[in-house]
Write a protein that holds these residues in place. Structure first.
Motif, PDB file in Angstrom:
ATOM      1  N   UNK A 269       0.527 -14.084  -7.054  1.00 37.24           N
ATOM      2  CA  UNK A 269      -0.705 -13.947  -5.840  1.00 37.24           C
ATOM      3  C   UNK A 269      -1.206 -12.425  -6.274  1.00 37.24           C
ATOM      4  N   UNK A 270      -2.309 -12.050  -5.469  1.00 33.73           N
ATOM      5  CA  UNK A 270      -3.036 -10.716  -6.083  1.00 33.73           C
ATOM      6  C   UNK A 270      -2.469  -9.724  -4.943  1.00 33.73           C
ATOM      7  N   UNK A 271      -2.998  -8.731  -4.969  1.00 29.63           N
ATOM      8  CA  UNK A 271      -2.637  -7.395  -4.111  1.00 29.63           C
ATOM      9  C   UNK A 271      -3.037  -7.771  -2.654  1.00 29.63           C
ATOM     10  N   UNK A 272      -4.374  -8.191  -2.356  1.00 24.95           N
ATOM     11  CA  UNK A 272      -4.719  -8.607  -1.353  1.00 24.95           C
ATOM     12  C   UNK A 272      -4.100  -9.671  -0.426  1.00 24.95           C
ATOM     13  N   UNK A 273      -3.432 -10.562  -1.097  1.00 22.14           N
ATOM     14  CA  UNK A 273      -2.699 -11.723  -0.577  1.00 22.14           C
ATOM     15  C   UNK A 273      -1.341 -11.121  -0.102  1.00 22.14           C
ATOM     16  N   UNK A 274      -0.813 -10.361  -0.929  1.00 20.44           N
ATOM     17  CA  UNK A 274       0.626  -9.871  -0.907  1.00 20.44           C
ATOM     18  C   UNK A 274       0.473  -8.736   0.429  1.00 20.44           C
ATOM     19  N   UNK A 275      -0.433  -7.966   0.706  1.00 26.47           N
ATOM     20  CA  UNK A 275      -0.742  -6.930   1.290  1.00 26.47           C
ATOM     21  C   UNK A 275      -1.031  -7.855   2.777  1.00 26.47           C
ATOM     22  N   UNK A 276      -1.694  -9.002   2.928  1.00 23.51           N
ATOM     23  CA  UNK A 276      -1.746  -9.902   4.056  1.00 23.51           C
ATOM     24  C   UNK A 276      -0.600 -10.329   4.587  1.00 23.51           C
ATOM     25  N   UNK A 277       0.606 -10.548   3.879  1.00 22.85           N
ATOM     26  CA  UNK A 277       1.788 -10.905   4.331  1.00 22.85           C
ATOM     27  C   UNK A 277       2.774  -9.947   5.055  1.00 22.85           C
ATOM     28  N   UNK A 278       2.362  -8.519   4.740  1.00 23.69           N
ATOM     29  CA  UNK A 278       3.219  -7.447   5.278  1.00 23.69           C
ATOM     30  C   UNK A 278       2.740  -7.224   6.694  1.00 23.69           C
ATOM     31  N   UNK A 279       3.749  -6.507   7.490  1.00 22.34           N
ATOM     32  CA  UNK A 279       3.315  -5.995   8.789  1.00 22.34           C
ATOM     33  C   UNK A 279       2.080  -5.295   8.941  1.00 22.34           C
ATOM     34  N   UNK A 280       1.321  -5.266   9.816  1.00 19.47           N
ATOM     35  CA  UNK A 280      -0.091  -4.779   9.774  1.00 19.47           C
ATOM     36  C   UNK A 280       0.164  -3.146   9.873  1.00 19.47           C
ATOM     37  N   UNK A 281       1.254  -2.709  10.410  1.00 17.82           N
ATOM     38  CA  UNK A 281       1.114  -1.229  10.524  1.00 17.82           C
ATOM     39  C   UNK A 281       1.791  -0.650   9.129  1.00 17.82           C
ATOM     40  N   UNK A 282       2.144  -1.491   8.102  1.00 19.77           N
ATOM     41  CA  UNK A 282       2.576  -0.979   6.737  1.00 19.77           C
ATOM     42  C   UNK A 282       1.214  -0.026   6.278  1.00 19.77           C
ATOM     43  N   UNK A 283      -0.025  -0.737   6.665  1.00 22.56           N
ATOM     44  CA  UNK A 283      -1.185  -0.433   6.010  1.00 22.56           C
ATOM     45  C   UNK A 283      -1.822   1.055   6.772  1.00 22.56           C
ATOM     46  N   UNK A 284      -1.130   1.414   7.688  1.00 23.94           N
ATOM     47  CA  UNK A 284      -1.441   2.765   8.199  1.00 23.94           C
ATOM     48  C   UNK A 284      -2.826   2.846   8.659  1.00 23.94           C
ATOM     49  N   UNK A 285      -3.596   1.715   9.076  1.00 24.62           N
ATOM     50  CA  UNK A 285      -4.833   1.591   9.546  1.00 24.62           C
ATOM     51  C   UNK A 285      -5.932   1.431   8.522  1.00 24.62           C
ATOM     52  N   UNK A 286      -5.310   1.455   7.153  1.00 20.82           N
ATOM     53  CA  UNK A 286      -6.315   1.435   6.104  1.00 20.82           C
ATOM     54  C   UNK A 286      -5.980   0.327   5.226  1.00 20.82           C
ATOM     55  N   UNK A 287      -6.465  -0.792   5.603  1.00 16.77           N
ATOM     56  CA  UNK A 287      -5.935  -1.940   4.679  1.00 16.77           C
ATOM     57  C   UNK A 287      -6.432  -1.952   3.124  1.00 16.77           C
ATOM     58  N   UNK A 288      -7.612  -1.586   2.989  1.00 18.20           N
ATOM     59  CA  UNK A 288      -8.353  -1.305   1.649  1.00 18.20           C
ATOM     60  C   UNK A 288      -7.469  -0.424   0.653  1.00 18.20           C
ATOM     61  N   UNK A 289      -6.933   0.654   1.242  1.00 13.02           N
ATOM     62  CA  UNK A 289      -6.064   1.529   0.491  1.00 13.02           C
ATOM     63  C   UNK A 289      -4.720   1.061   0.249  1.00 13.02           C
ATOM     64  N   UNK A 290      -4.299   0.371   1.324  1.00 16.06           N
ATOM     65  CA  UNK A 290      -3.080  -0.128   1.138  1.00 16.06           C
ATOM     66  C   UNK A 290      -2.835  -1.437   0.038  1.00 16.06           C
ATOM     67  N   UNK A 291      -4.064  -2.272   0.033  1.00 19.70           N
ATOM     68  CA  UNK A 291      -4.451  -3.150  -1.115  1.00 19.70           C
ATOM     69  C   UNK A 291      -4.209  -2.425  -2.499  1.00 19.70           C
TER      70      UNK A 291
END
Length: 348
Positions: A269-291
């Protein structure tokens, strides 16, 4: 925002709460079961929202622990050294942290073993602040600088000491600063509390995005790790006490099965698919940066939970360069006792 996780204080109180429940505990090196008769395993993660330890939470999110019939509780401490201490105190059965702790502790007469290897490189980088970049262009410039680590005795501290020693610089020649990770690390870097520091994603991605610094030594990739350390450096792993592993092989196998399935899932799976499975607050409000942080760090992960060839020897060589306890026992260290592939072999 940091994820809502169980803290150490809650962990200390946990035995009292469990006593009131129907879960039972036996004498097999801390083994216990829940009301449904499933084995219970508490795992401390050395910073559960760090990308280097992403497989732990992802395994839970994917439901693989439940699928294996094991009741896993993930807890977190910001430092791998702190997580290790909780394991040694018998408060948890496992730690998701750096493999190198199994080597340093064997030199101190304690036996821990990695049962599944999550990463073949540290997944870390030495990041220099924008203000200090002119005078700090490599590890050879560490002398006289303030260098941030998660905490003294952590793997970030180990790696910093090695990079310094490799360039003829002693630990006494620079200042070691406990900078933590995430917001505390970023604050220290921006306000001059540290000139540079060893950290991981998503902190690295945030530092770069805010223009606060840049990567000086990159150990997120195989190439960068070989250049910095002379070989692959197995890092993130699940390690447990040797006695617990021997006494509870079926439970350990269930946990390893879940992790191995996760490592295969990550590889497909690619980074965006992995990020989508993680808790929303792990992205710190910036999903693109988390990906981006997951994409930048994903080369460190193993594809199947196996220990990389020659990795343990690299770790011993690195630690034996500066760690006095390891240096004194280097020839007596039994690397074969610091990890096992038996459970991964069965999972495969």
């Amino acid at each position: 925002m940091r994820p809502r996780t169980h803290k150490l204080a809650a962990l200390v109180a946990l035995p009292l709460a469990l006593a009131a429940l129907s879960a039972c505990r036996d004498s097999r090196a801390g083994a216990s079961t829940n009301a449904a008769g499933q084995p219970q395993v508490k795992i401390m993660v050395g910073g559960i929202d760090k990308v280097i330890y992403l497989p732990a939470k992802l395994t839970e999110q994917l439901g693989y622990f439940k699928e294996q019939g094991v009741d896993v509780q993930l807890l977190t401490e910001p430092s791998g050294a702190s997580a290790e201490n909780v394991l040694l105190a018998g408060q948890v059965q496992g730690v998701v942290g750096f493999y190198d702790h199994t080597v340093t502790l064997q030199a101190q007469g304690k036996c821990l073993t990695s049962v599944v290897q999550l990463a073949k490189t540290p997944g870390e980088a030495e990041v220099v602040s924008t203000q200090a970049a002119g005078s700090l262009t490599g590890a050879r410039d560490f002398k006289g600088k303030k260098l941030g680590v998660t905490s003294p005795g952590s793997s970030t501290d180990y790696l910093t000491q090695y990079l310094a020693a490799k360039n003829g610089i002693k630990a006494a020649d620079y200042s070691t600063v406990k900078a933590g990770a995430g917001s505390t690390f970023i604050a220290a870097l921006s306000n001059g509390g540290i000139d540079a520091g060893m950290t991981t994603d998503p902190t690295i991605a945030n530092v770069e995005a805010k223009g606060l610094g840049k990567v000086l030594v990159d150990m997120r990739t195989e190439e960068g790790t070989r250049q910095a350390l002379g070989g692959l450096y197995p890092a993130a792993s699940l390690y447990m006490g040797c006695d617990y592993v021997k006494a509870n092989p079926q439970t350990v196998q269930k946990v390893v099965n879940a992790f191995v399935k996760t490592m295969r899932w990550i590889g497909s799976h690619d980074a965006s698919e992995i990020a989508a499975k993680m808790p929303a607050d792990y992205a710190g409000g910036n999903q693109a940066l988390y990906v981006k942080s997951i994409k930048d760090s994903s080369p460190m992960f193993t594809s199947d939970g196996r220990m990389p060839e020659g990795g343990p020897q690299t770790v011993l060589d690195v630690l034996g360069t500066f760690n006095d306890k390891v240096k004194a026992k280097k020839d007596a260290i039994k690397l074969e006792e610091t990890y096992t592939t038996a459970f991964v072999d069965k999972a495969s």
